[in-house]
Design an enzyme around this catalytic site. Structure first.
Site, short mmCIF file in Angstrom:
data_model
loop_
_atom_site.label_atom_id
_atom_site.label_comp_id
_atom_site.label_asym_id
_atom_site.label_seq_id
_atom_site.Cartn_x
_atom_site.Cartn_y
_atom_site.Cartn_z
N PRO A 99 0.81 -1.22 0.00
CA PRO A 99 0.00 0.00 0.00
C PRO A 99 0.84 1.27 0.00
O PRO A 99 1.79 1.39 0.78
CB PRO A 99 -0.81 -0.12 1.30
N CYS A 100 0.49 2.20 -0.86
CA CYS A 100 1.17 3.51 -0.87
C CYS A 100 0.65 4.37 0.29
O CYS A 100 1.44 5.01 0.98
CB CYS A 100 0.93 4.22 -2.20
N LEU A 101 -0.66 4.39 0.47
CA LEU A 101 -1.23 5.10 1.61
C LEU A 101 -0.96 4.31 2.88
O LEU A 101 -1.28 3.13 2.96
CB LEU A 101 -2.74 5.28 1.42
N ARG A 125 3.92 6.19 1.49
CA ARG A 125 5.29 5.72 1.31
C ARG A 125 5.81 6.10 -0.07
O ARG A 125 7.02 6.31 -0.27
CB ARG A 125 5.39 4.21 1.50
#
Length: 211
Positions: A99-101, A125
């Site tokens: 996950p980026c969030l 990230r």
């Protein structure tokens, strides 16, 4: 919205609000695959699923956003209204879909009229500034409006949307897109911001059909 934005037809907003949660692989299947040294090719998560039905190893779930609203209702300026998307038991084994969030935090100071003001911070990230950032912001600020309405309902106090801020550990534009936006490879991402405007972004965006 910029031509590249899928929010123009509501797809990403719908995803943030849970429209694709039914595609997420159940925790039991993820655990089984990890134990066998693999990982299902389907969706291991959505942001909405991680925030509203955070998966625990015993198969139960935690609605983190419901807990955040409850914390705000108890103390509007609490520093503890924080939710995470991180599930180490799964994410440590993901190759490309980490996950980026990572985190969402809410605070609700009071304005001069005595109304609550919902501020939201998010931490990421990694972000694709050119092809993802705009959709992220549009969808999450829409989500912020929904949360403000829920806080108003829960507290009985008028609640308006305040600030939105996001923090990215790695905010980038991929090399194949850099010249498309007129960037200077030698000067890096700074050259993008020096001439970034809504008009220049729209002018250089790809058509949605080509994304």
């Amino acid at each position: 919205y910029p031509k590249i934005s899928f929010c123009e037809i509501g797809k990403y907003i719908a995803e943030i609000l849970g429209a694709k949660d039914h595609l997420v692989v159940p925790m039991a299947r993820l655990k089984e695959a990890i134990e066998k040294g693999g990982m299902p090719q389907e969706w291991p998560y959505t942001y909405h699923q991680r925030l509203f039905a955070y998966p625990l190893l015993d198969g139960s779930f935690v609605n983190q956003m419901e807990k955040l609203v409850e914390r705000i209702a108890e103390s509007a300026i609490t520093r503890r209204a924080v939710a995470t998307t991180r599930v180490p038991e799964v994410d440590s084994y993901l190759v490309e879909d980490l996950p980026c969030l990572g985190e969402v935090q809410l605070r609700c100071p009071v304005d001069e009229q005595g109304n609550l003001v919902l501020n939201m911070d998010t931490r990421w990230r990694s972000r694709d500034l050119y092809k993802a950032w705009c959709d992220n912001v549009i969808a999450l600020t829409f989500f912020q409006q929904i949360l403000a309405q829920e806080i108003e309902r829960k507290t009985g106090r008028r609640t308006r949307v305040g600030s939105y801020a996001d923090y990215s550990t790695s905010l980038h534009i991929y090399g194949q897109d850099f010249r498309q936006i007129g960037g200077n490879p030698e000067r890096g991402i700074k050259s993008f911001f020096e001439k970034f405007t809504a008009e220049s972004f729209r002018a250089s965006s790809l058509d949605s059909e080509r994304v």
